[in-house]
Design a protein around this motif. Structure first.
Motif, PDB file in Angstrom:
ATOM      1  N   ASN A   1      17.413  30.605  -8.004  1.00 16.69           N
ATOM      2  CA  ASN A   1      18.015  31.308  -6.869  1.00 16.69           C
ATOM      3  C   ASN A   1      18.035  32.811  -7.092  1.00 16.69           C
ATOM      4  N   CYS A   2      18.303  33.215  -8.330  1.00 11.78           N
ATOM      5  CA  CYS A   2      18.299  34.634  -8.669  1.00 11.78           C
ATOM      6  C   CYS A   2      16.918  35.236  -8.409  1.00 11.78           C
ATOM      7  N   CYS A   3      15.874  34.537  -8.832  1.00 11.83           N
ATOM      8  CA  CYS A   3      14.507  35.029  -8.624  1.00 11.83           C
ATOM      9  C   CYS A   3      14.157  35.086  -7.141  1.00 11.83           C
ATOM     10  N   LEU A   4      14.519  34.052  -6.404  1.00 11.37           N
ATOM     11  CA  LEU A   4      14.216  34.020  -4.969  1.00 11.37           C
ATOM     12  C   LEU A   4      14.939  35.146  -4.228  1.00 11.37           C
ATOM     13  N   ASP A   5      16.196  35.382  -4.585  1.00 13.22           N
ATOM     14  CA  ASP A   5      16.961  36.461  -3.953  1.00 13.22           C
ATOM     15  C   ASP A   5      16.336  37.827  -4.255  1.00 13.22           C
ATOM     16  N   ALA A   6      15.888  38.003  -5.506  1.00 14.08           N
ATOM     17  CA  ALA A   6      15.283  39.282  -5.881  1.00 14.08           C
ATOM     18  C   ALA A   6      14.020  39.544  -5.072  1.00 14.08           C
TER      19      ALA A   6
ATOM     20  N   MET B   1      18.906  25.476 -14.288  1.00 17.38           N
ATOM     21  CA  MET B   1      17.746  26.169 -13.756  1.00 17.38           C
ATOM     22  C   MET B   1      17.974  26.625 -12.315  1.00 17.38           C
ATOM     23  N   ILE B   2      18.872  25.953 -11.595  1.00 18.79           N
ATOM     24  CA  ILE B   2      19.090  26.298 -10.185  1.00 18.79           C
ATOM     25  C   ILE B   2      19.536  27.750 -10.003  1.00 18.79           C
TER      26      ILE B   2
ATOM     27  N   ILE C   1      14.582  22.169  -5.247  1.00 22.24           N
ATOM     28  CA  ILE C   1      16.029  22.134  -5.483  1.00 22.24           C
ATOM     29  C   ILE C   1      16.665  21.025  -4.655  1.00 22.24           C
ATOM     30  N   ALA C   2      16.269  20.927  -3.388  1.00 24.50           N
ATOM     31  CA  ALA C   2      16.838  19.924  -2.489  1.00 24.50           C
ATOM     32  C   ALA C   2      16.535  18.506  -2.971  1.00 24.50           C
ATOM     33  N   SER C   3      15.360  18.306  -3.549  1.00 26.80           N
ATOM     34  CA  SER C   3      14.959  16.975  -4.006  1.00 26.80           C
ATOM     35  C   SER C   3      15.503  16.635  -5.388  1.00 26.80           C
TER      36      SER C   3
ATOM     37  N   GLY D   1       9.594  27.386 -18.393  1.00 24.64           N
ATOM     38  CA  GLY D   1       9.636  27.857 -17.015  1.00 24.64           C
ATOM     39  C   GLY D   1      10.147  26.723 -16.159  1.00 24.64           C
ATOM     40  N   VAL D   2       9.781  26.702 -14.893  1.00 23.62           N
ATOM     41  CA  VAL D   2      10.164  25.608 -14.008  1.00 23.62           C
ATOM     42  C   VAL D   2       9.176  24.464 -14.204  1.00 23.62           C
ATOM     43  N   LEU D   3       9.709  23.277 -14.489  1.00 25.89           N
ATOM     44  CA  LEU D   3       8.872  22.096 -14.701  1.00 25.89           C
ATOM     45  C   LEU D   3       9.022  21.131 -13.527  1.00 25.89           C
ATOM     46  N   ASP D   4       7.918  20.439 -13.182  1.00 25.67           N
ATOM     47  CA  ASP D   4       8.006  19.433 -12.126  1.00 25.67           C
ATOM     48  C   ASP D   4       8.473  18.104 -12.720  1.00 25.67           C
ATOM     49  N   ASN D   5       8.485  17.061 -11.900  1.00 25.30           N
ATOM     50  CA  ASN D   5       8.977  15.761 -12.354  1.00 25.30           C
ATOM     51  C   ASN D   5       8.126  15.151 -13.456  1.00 25.30           C
TER      52      ASN D   5
END
Length: 297
Positions: free
Chosen positions: A256-261, A251-252, A242-244, A221-225
């Motif tokens: 973005n696809c998930c956020l748009d949905a 993964m970007i 994403i900005a950081s 999934g999405v992993l942090d630092n």
């Protein structure tokens, strides 16, 4: 007895999710190792069949990049990528359509039918399902001496213009599972377009008002630092990562696809690890899930 109680507890855990998602649509993007390894292909087909059997309506959108690459190698066609996207001339488009709408799509359909389901294979050209337009991307080079055009032509690479859900609704009423190859069509130009499967899945989920969009990947999934899984993210958190640079690379576009949905009405969007057997069931029908979920703040 202890083993039997554990199995019963698992079934009871699924009950509220079965009730919540009864008659709801779940759009699943199928790709990665889950499409390659035999055990994972079988478990995916079983998951889809079970969801349909208990009254949830799965819609499958699949990729097929490695299979396309293998076929291009066999015919001696050199692959070219720009910004992670395959440059698709007319000859390559013929191969893309043959592999995605032919071999890959029909294998998935056969696997689901073998598991006891009723699957129907489609491309975006069937019933005018995916109306596409040519994708235009701008180069990121500000140096005019490189003589790079401002708009880069990727050939037959497209984006979704609109979705005609009528055929999907008819299939749903007749208890069929749609399995969709991400090929769109521009009827005025008479052209087929290769479209990113994540984007197709997101567009279909939004148009159907799906309860969930699920993207199967080859990561947890999405992993942090720190390499830790982010089990839940809202729009603000994800955009900040994403900005950081905490979220980067391939993964970007998935994020973005998930956020748009979610922004367009999908209740939840998920990025999950398709390398885990029965990943779809674990995400949809258990308390903890297995990936990253995106929801409205």
């Amino acid at each position: 007895m202890k083993h039997a109680n554990k199995r019963a507890a698992t079934l009871v855990e699924a009950l509220p999710y079965l009730q919540r998602f009864a008659d709801q649509t779940v759009v699943i993007k199928y790709g990665g190792n889950a499409m390659v390894e035999d055990e994972l292909k079988t478990s995916f087909a079983t998951d889809i069949t079970l969801l349909k059997q208990v009254g949830i309506n799965p819609v499958v959108v699949h990729g097929g990049g490695p299979q396309i690459g293998n076929m291009l190698d066999k015919v001696g066609k050199q692959a070219q990528f720009i910004s992670g996207m395959r440059v698709t001339d007319s000859e390559t488009m013929d191969v893309v359509e043959m592999v995605l709408a032919g071999r890959v799509n029909k294998e998935i359909v056969a696997n689901i039918n073998r598991a006891g389901g009723k699957a129907v294979g489609l491309s975006g050209k069937d019933g005018g399902l995916i109306c596409a337009r040519k994708l235009k991307i701008k180069n990121n080079t500000d140096n005019p001496e490189l003589n790079v055009p401002e708009i880069i032509d990727l050939g037959h690479v497209g984006e979704v213009k609109s979705i005609n859900t009528g055929i999907l609704e008819l299939l749903e009423q007749d208890r069929f599972v749609p399995v969709i190859a991400p090929i769109g069509y521009h009827k005025d130009e008479g052209q087929s377009y290769n479209i990113n499967a994540d984007l197709v899945a997101g567009a279909i989920a939004a148009e159907l008002g799906a309860a969930k969009l699920v993207l199967l990947t080859d990561v947890a999934g999405v992993l942090d630092n720190n390499g830790q899984l982010c089990s839940q993210l809202d729009n603000e958190q994800a955009r900040s990562m994403i900005a950081s640079g905490e979220i980067g690379g391939g993964m970007i576009p998935k994020v973005n696809c998930c956020l748009d949905a979610v922004e367009h009405g999908v209740s939840n969007a998920h990025i999950i690890d398709g390398r885990i057997p029965h990943a779809v069931l674990l995400e949809i029908l258990t308390d903890e899930g297995i990936g990253t979920v995106f929801a409205a703040a």
